[in-house]
Write an enzyme that holds these catalytic residues in place. Sequence first.
Site, PDB file in Angstrom:
ATOM      1  N   ASP A 100      18.539  17.947  34.200  1.00 44.12           N
ATOM      2  CA  ASP A 100      18.129  16.550  34.031  1.00 44.12           C
ATOM      3  C   ASP A 100      18.354  15.844  35.359  1.00 44.12           C
ATOM      4  O   ASP A 100      18.883  16.429  36.300  1.00 44.12           O
ATOM      5  CB  ASP A 100      18.887  15.893  32.873  1.00 44.12           C
ATOM      6  CG  ASP A 100      20.376  15.811  33.130  1.00 44.12           C
ATOM      7  OD1 ASP A 100      20.816  16.151  34.248  1.00 44.12           O
ATOM      8  OD2 ASP A 100      21.109  15.420  32.225  1.00 44.12           O
ATOM      9  N   SER A 101      17.953  14.604  35.440  1.00 45.28           N
ATOM     10  CA  SER A 101      17.956  13.910  36.732  1.00 45.28           C
ATOM     11  C   SER A 101      19.255  13.174  37.006  1.00 45.28           C
ATOM     12  O   SER A 101      19.455  12.658  38.093  1.00 45.28           O
ATOM     13  CB  SER A 101      16.830  12.891  36.737  1.00 45.28           C
ATOM     14  OG  SER A 101      17.121  11.864  35.791  1.00 45.28           O
ATOM     15  N   PHE A 104      20.161   9.618  32.667  1.00 51.63           N
ATOM     16  CA  PHE A 104      20.707   9.319  31.342  1.00 51.63           C
ATOM     17  C   PHE A 104      22.230   9.205  31.375  1.00 51.63           C
ATOM     18  O   PHE A 104      22.807   8.285  30.793  1.00 51.63           O
ATOM     19  CB  PHE A 104      20.281  10.401  30.338  1.00 51.63           C
ATOM     20  CG  PHE A 104      20.731  10.124  28.937  1.00 51.63           C
ATOM     21  CD1 PHE A 104      20.061   9.191  28.154  1.00 51.63           C
ATOM     22  CD2 PHE A 104      21.831  10.774  28.401  1.00 51.63           C
ATOM     23  CE1 PHE A 104      20.487   8.917  26.867  1.00 51.63           C
ATOM     24  CE2 PHE A 104      22.260  10.500  27.112  1.00 51.63           C
ATOM     25  CZ  PHE A 104      21.583   9.573  26.341  1.00 51.63           C
ATOM     26  N   ASP A 273      16.399  19.919  23.612  1.00 51.90           N
ATOM     27  CA  ASP A 273      17.791  20.188  23.965  1.00 51.90           C
ATOM     28  C   ASP A 273      18.647  19.195  23.213  1.00 51.90           C
ATOM     29  O   ASP A 273      18.187  18.101  22.872  1.00 51.90           O
ATOM     30  CB  ASP A 273      18.043  19.993  25.468  1.00 51.90           C
ATOM     31  CG  ASP A 273      18.211  18.524  25.822  1.00 51.90           C
ATOM     32  OD1 ASP A 273      17.183  17.817  25.885  1.00 51.90           O
ATOM     33  OD2 ASP A 273      19.352  18.066  25.976  1.00 51.90           O
ATOM     34  N   CYS A 311      22.922  35.043   8.367  1.00 50.14           N
ATOM     35  CA  CYS A 311      22.976  34.973   9.830  1.00 50.14           C
ATOM     36  C   CYS A 311      23.414  36.306  10.440  1.00 50.14           C
ATOM     37  O   CYS A 311      24.434  36.865  10.039  1.00 50.14           O
ATOM     38  CB  CYS A 311      23.927  33.858  10.254  1.00 50.14           C
ATOM     39  SG  CYS A 311      24.085  33.702  12.040  1.00 50.14           S
ATOM     40  N   CYS A 313      24.521  36.767  13.494  1.00 46.87           N
ATOM     41  CA  CYS A 313      25.385  36.608  14.671  1.00 46.87           C
ATOM     42  C   CYS A 313      26.690  37.371  14.468  1.00 46.87           C
ATOM     43  O   CYS A 313      27.097  37.672  13.344  1.00 46.87           O
ATOM     44  CB  CYS A 313      25.644  35.133  14.986  1.00 46.87           C
ATOM     45  SG  CYS A 313      27.031  34.380  14.114  1.00 46.87           S
ATOM     46  N   CYS A 316      29.285  35.828  12.012  1.00 46.55           N
ATOM     47  CA  CYS A 316      29.036  35.993  10.578  1.00 46.55           C
ATOM     48  C   CYS A 316      29.137  37.455  10.146  1.00 46.55           C
ATOM     49  O   CYS A 316      29.495  37.734   9.012  1.00 46.55           O
ATOM     50  CB  CYS A 316      27.664  35.431  10.217  1.00 46.55           C
ATOM     51  SG  CYS A 316      27.595  33.634  10.374  1.00 46.55           S
ATOM     52  N   HIS A 342      27.788  31.005  16.564  1.00 47.61           N
ATOM     53  CA  HIS A 342      27.056  30.878  15.306  1.00 47.61           C
ATOM     54  C   HIS A 342      26.041  29.737  15.351  1.00 47.61           C
ATOM     55  O   HIS A 342      24.879  29.920  15.004  1.00 47.61           O
ATOM     56  CB  HIS A 342      27.995  30.679  14.110  1.00 47.61           C
ATOM     57  CG  HIS A 342      27.226  30.261  12.900  1.00 47.61           C
ATOM     58  ND1 HIS A 342      26.475  31.144  12.164  1.00 47.61           N
ATOM     59  CD2 HIS A 342      27.000  29.034  12.363  1.00 47.61           C
ATOM     60  CE1 HIS A 342      25.829  30.495  11.221  1.00 47.61           C
ATOM     61  NE2 HIS A 342      26.134  29.209  11.310  1.00 47.61           N
TER      62      HIS A 342
HETATM   63 ZN   LIG Z   1      26.308  33.237  12.272  1.00 49.90          ZN
END
Ligand SMILES: [Zn+2]
Length: 365
Positions: A100-101, A104, A273, A311, A313, A316, A342
């Site tokens: 980003d610049s 913000f 994002d 899930c 991942c 999990c 997760h």
């Molecule tokens: Zn997960």
Amino acid sequence: MLFDLPTPGFSFELLATLGHARAGILHTPRGDIPTPVFMPVGTAGTVKAMTADELRAEPLDARIILGNTYHLYLRPGLEVIGAAGGLHRFAAWDRPILTDSGGFQVFSLAAINEIDDEGVTFRSHIDGSKHRLTPEVSMEIQRVLGSDIAMVFDQCPPGDADAAIHEVALARTTAWARRCRAFARADGQALFGIVQGGVDTQRRLRHMAEITALDFDGHALGGLAVGETVDETYRVLDEVAHLLPRERPRYLMGVGTPADLEKGIGAGIDMFDCVMPTRNARNGYLFTQGARVNIPNNANRLDMGPVDPECPCATCRTHSRAYLRHLYQAKEILYARLATLHNLTFYARHVRRIRERILAEGTRC
Ligand SMILES: [Zn+2]
């Protein structure tokens, strides 16, 4: 359908559309980014608690992450990142980075001393030191960081600002966008313009015409989810997003929940994002296909099942809700790592599922 973007090495491929929703691929010199895409936020040169290998590994497979110009400029500073040869080498991340610049953060974190047509003078939120950010300084910082996609320096007024404040900010943001566009970038660095204008659709469309005339590689909607209601955010998205140039990627900055992403994609957005998955993870909130899990909850004390049985991942597949709750209560640092992995995996899969639906049910381009 393949569209070359103005910066050599970058192109945007539209594969299918479903209503306003699009599935595509943003081709960059550092790799392909299937869109729609959620970009994990790496504020200070790190997606908090994750190693680069963890971000790259399936099933998370992050194709692009964010870096924050304001934070990296203040700490560790350009001397350090420049000595490393740029942010990719400094953080050992070889895939694309969007920076980003700094606009913000300057307007939301720093103590502002003065905003004028040239730039912003502010005091650091870290040590109170005085700095000045202009469009040229922002572009120079992003050049040294070496991001693949740089953002123009813009002024984002608060959501509840009155019309006069918006008008001044808009005129300034257009002038600053021109100055950023004119600044010499390193090879292989694309530049996105930012459309502001608050929740007034006519004002948004007017600013969109000014920004899209400047031939940026992509276009962002800024200044949404900054205090207005969710209904207002969604209305603006519905009225504006699909009117951004079709042949360039469209980026909704800093938004949001899984439902916001689905809404944004439906309105025609390609890139997102937000700190929500990472920050919420550390605060005990875990996203699932069902209801959101508040891990400190007593209900999880003896729950030996995974956070989300759907899930894939590592968290999990390996650990129970009871174990995560224990780590959270004991303030063990492993908790932040497992929870972040997760939530980021949930966001990545959420967006990928929507992309697959667009490819399966949409019209091929
Ligand atoms: Zn997960």
